[in-house]
Structure formats: C-alpha cells, structure tokens
Design an enzyme around this catalytic site. Structure first.
Site, short mmCIF file in Angstrom:
data_model
loop_
_atom_site.label_atom_id
_atom_site.label_comp_id
_atom_site.label_asym_id
_atom_site.label_seq_id
_atom_site.Cartn_x
_atom_site.Cartn_y
_atom_site.Cartn_z
N TYR A 163 -20.38 -4.11 7.75
CA TYR A 163 -19.60 -2.70 7.24
C TYR A 163 -20.67 -1.64 6.63
O TYR A 163 -20.44 -0.58 7.31
CB TYR A 163 -18.81 -3.35 5.86
CG TYR A 163 -18.35 -2.19 4.93
CD1 TYR A 163 -17.51 -1.19 5.60
CD2 TYR A 163 -18.94 -1.51 4.06
CE1 TYR A 163 -16.95 0.08 4.95
CE2 TYR A 163 -18.63 -0.27 3.21
CZ TYR A 163 -17.80 0.38 3.78
OH TYR A 163 -17.36 1.40 3.24
N ASN A 181 -19.99 2.42 -6.41
CA ASN A 181 -18.83 1.43 -6.82
C ASN A 181 -17.46 2.41 -7.48
O ASN A 181 -17.49 2.54 -8.67
CB ASN A 181 -19.36 0.38 -7.63
CG ASN A 181 -20.36 -0.51 -6.89
OD1 ASN A 181 -21.21 0.06 -6.65
ND2 ASN A 181 -19.67 -1.45 -6.52
N VAL A 182 -16.76 2.64 -6.76
CA VAL A 182 -15.65 3.41 -7.30
C VAL A 182 -14.42 2.52 -7.90
O VAL A 182 -14.18 1.40 -7.24
CB VAL A 182 -14.99 4.23 -6.18
CG1 VAL A 182 -13.91 5.27 -6.62
CG2 VAL A 182 -16.05 5.19 -5.25
N LYS A 194 -6.03 -3.68 -2.72
CA LYS A 194 -7.02 -4.42 -2.12
C LYS A 194 -7.70 -5.52 -2.01
O LYS A 194 -8.64 -5.98 -1.43
CB LYS A 194 -8.35 -3.07 -2.69
CG LYS A 194 -8.07 -1.75 -2.43
CD LYS A 194 -9.06 -0.93 -3.05
CE LYS A 194 -10.75 -1.02 -2.43
NZ LYS A 194 -10.75 -0.91 -0.81
N LYS A 254 0.87 -1.02 -0.10
CA LYS A 254 -0.13 0.12 0.03
C LYS A 254 0.88 1.12 -0.05
O LYS A 254 0.54 2.42 -0.69
CB LYS A 254 -0.85 0.00 1.33
CG LYS A 254 -2.12 -0.99 1.12
CD LYS A 254 -3.07 -0.59 2.39
CE LYS A 254 -3.51 0.82 2.64
NZ LYS A 254 -4.47 1.07 3.96
N LYS A 285 -21.05 2.16 8.85
CA LYS A 285 -21.00 3.50 8.20
C LYS A 285 -22.60 4.25 8.41
O LYS A 285 -22.33 5.42 8.88
CB LYS A 285 -20.93 3.47 6.72
CG LYS A 285 -19.55 2.77 6.25
CD LYS A 285 -18.63 4.08 6.68
CE LYS A 285 -17.23 3.76 6.07
NZ LYS A 285 -16.38 4.92 6.26
N SER A 295 -20.82 5.37 2.76
CA SER A 295 -20.67 4.21 1.59
C SER A 295 -22.29 4.09 1.14
O SER A 295 -23.19 4.12 1.98
CB SER A 295 -20.22 2.85 2.25
OG SER A 295 -20.57 1.90 1.37
N ALA A 312 -10.80 3.73 6.59
CA ALA A 312 -11.92 2.80 7.26
C ALA A 312 -11.32 1.67 6.90
O ALA A 312 -10.59 1.11 6.07
CB ALA A 312 -13.11 3.12 6.68
#
Length: 326
Positions: free
Chosen positions: A141, A169-170, A178, A38, A145, A114, A75
């Site tokens: 999850y 959905n990025v 990821k 990362k 949020k 999200s 997050a």
C-alpha cells in the site's frame, strides 16, 4: 462543480458534508457505491451526481470544462493488502489518469498520499520534496502511494495547482465501515463497551515498551479544514504532511478514551498479528512546518480534545458526521 472521489468513504463523505455546510452543493461524488453500509455516509448530502469510479475518467473527459476542483481521496487503503498489481492499478495508475485530465482541462487537483510512504521512519518524516525519492515504504500500500508521489514530482506538465497529502493517522466519524482498517480510537472504544477493557499491541522490539509505540493521530475535523484551506488558497503546489507534529503513545490514546467514556482504566496487552509485524510503524510524527509556511495557522486538536469530541459527540450517540455540524 467540485469532484470528490472516495465519496462514500471516511474522509470523502466527511468532506462533502463540510462543503455542503459551507454552501457548496454542486458536488460530483465518485466511488463504487456498491456497499450499502458505506453508502450511509452519503445519505442526506447535497450531491449533483454519483458516478461509478470505473466510468469517471470517461465522464471527466467529456465534461471536464464544468469541473472547478478535484479532491481525489478514493483509494484501496488496506495496509495489509498484498496484491501489488491491484494496488498499483487502483492507487497509482488511476491517480495518473486523473492527473492527466486535470492537466488537460487546467483544473486544480488535491490527492491523498499517506504517511505509510515513510516506512520505518529511518529517513525521517520530512515532506521536503528532494528527500522523497529516498523513502522506503514497508508494505505494498505504501509503495503504491510512493510510486505516484515520485512520478508526479518528475512530471513536466502539471495541473495549475496540485497538492499531495501524506495523511498520518486520521480518526473520526464516518469510519465505521472500514473494518480492520478503522482507527485505533474506533476499535478501542467499542472494545471498552463490550469488555470493559482496551487491548493494545505488545511491542516486539526493545526500543518501545508495550503500548509505547507512538503515532501522529490527527482528528478528521482538522483534515477537513486543511482541505478547505487548500481549495480556497490554491498557492504553493507540492506534497504536504497532514499531521499534528505531536505523536502520542497508544497508552495515552487509551487513557483519553477511558476519560471521555467515563470508564475506569483497564488496559490489556496482546501479541501483534504476525502478518503485520514486519511492516508495522512503531513511530510516526509529521513535520508540518511546510503546511504552516504557506499560511495555515489554525490550531489542531490534541489527542485528548479530538478523542473527547469523537467519543462524546459521535460514538456514544452512534451518529455520523453528516448528521452534525463540523
């Protein structure tokens, strides 16, 4: 100084690149920085200091006067995570700490929510705030949020400007680390290179055909432009959908990847893993009238345009966003 949490992650590292490109070099980068993979995302970026996520609240308490803006993008984003206590601690309670600090020092605060908060979509995908309390996320999850979204709306003391962003959905460069949570575009492209085919999930409900599930896919470059817009305008605090308002089927997405890659179409359908079937969203579509109503007018990438840029500019060249201009 601008704070970016999740700085070595997908959207966080891309945002720092965008800020650097626009002349902002006084960046406080916050993350665990415990993954060399990362950490490649922050190589060559102009950053004043890297601060461990766990010690950042104490740093903020001592140095809050020098902060100009906070982007809280860090997050635990694994939608298959079942440890609700972990998600509550990292996604809900940690965000509350930063909210309180932004209130204390009167600093603007933008945080990542999200589209997972919308659950199966039976209550729609409208970011009208009075309707948020009725949402029913399908997984821990999403609940973590949603808990913060609901909490902050009921808080009396708020930062001078704040925005909660329900990312749909990025996809785009800098997501290579990821794993399972990388976008369908990323995984499908690499499947195509390895097997000359793209595998999509079969549908397990009658309303949708195989590969006919629909999602609102938004290219990360559009996300970055929206983040910059919010930082520069700081008007109309609230919760906003970040999506295109144009859902695409997974088959349409796959066809875009074949076209951008110059490969013949070859789609295979596989069973969806049982551990995600009960929490799988078959349809998402952002209502983005609210974002448009506060003055955001830029056109958004279509799925064909976004996939073509991602594949040709980055994936084919095995490059990351910090090596290129936005």
């Amino acid at each position: 100084m601008i704070v970016v949490t999740g700085a070595s992650g997908f959207i966080g590292s891309a945002l720092i690149h965008q800020l650097n490109a626009k002349g902002y070099s006084s960046i406080i980068a916050v993350d665990k920085f415990d993954s060399e993979i990362k950490n490649r995302n922050t190589h060559s970026l102009s950053i004043v200091s890297k601060i461990d996520r766990d010690v950042f609240p104490d740093w903020f308490l001592k140095n809050g006067t020098v902060v100009d803006f906070v982007f809280h993008l860090g997050a635990r984003t694994d939608t298959s995570e079942r440890d609700e206590d972990l998600l509550r601690r990292l996604n809900t309670e940690y965000t509350k700490k930063l909210w309180h600090l932004c209130v204390k020092f009167s600093k603007p605060f933008v945080y990542a929510s999200s589209a997972a908060t919308y659950g199966d979509g039976k209550n729609g995908f409208n970011d009208h705030e009075p309707s948020i309390a009725s949402l029913c996320p399908l997984n821990p999850y999403g609940r973590s949020k949603h808990l913060f979204d609901s909490w902050c709306l009921n808080e009396i003391e708020k930062p001078p400007f704040w925005a909660g962003l329900k990312f749909f959905n990025v996809y785009g460069p800098n997501e290579y680390h990821k794993g399972r949570m990388a976008s369908v575009v990323f995984h499908a492209y690499h499947q195509l290179q390895q097997t000359k085919s793209i595998k999509l999930f079969k549908s397990h409900i009658p309303q949708y055909g195989d590969g006919g599930q629909k999602r609102d896919f938004i290219y990360v470059k559009d996300v970055l432009k929206i983040l910059e817009f919010l930082m520069l305008t700081q008007r109309h605090s609230g919760i906003y959908n970040i999506g295109t308002a144009v859902p695409s089927t997974f088959v349409e997405l796959a066809k875009s990847i074949f076209q951008a890659s110059g490969e013949p179409e070859n789609i295979a359908f596989i069973d969806m893993p049982e551990d995600i079937r009960t929490s799988y969203q078959y349809y998402t579509c952002a209502s983005n009238e609210k974002l448009r109503s506060i003055g955001y007018t830029d056109n958004l990438y279509s799925i064909q345009e976004g996939v073509a840029d991602y594949v040709k500019t980055y994936l084919k060249r095995n490059m990351h966003i910090h090596l290129n201009t936005i």
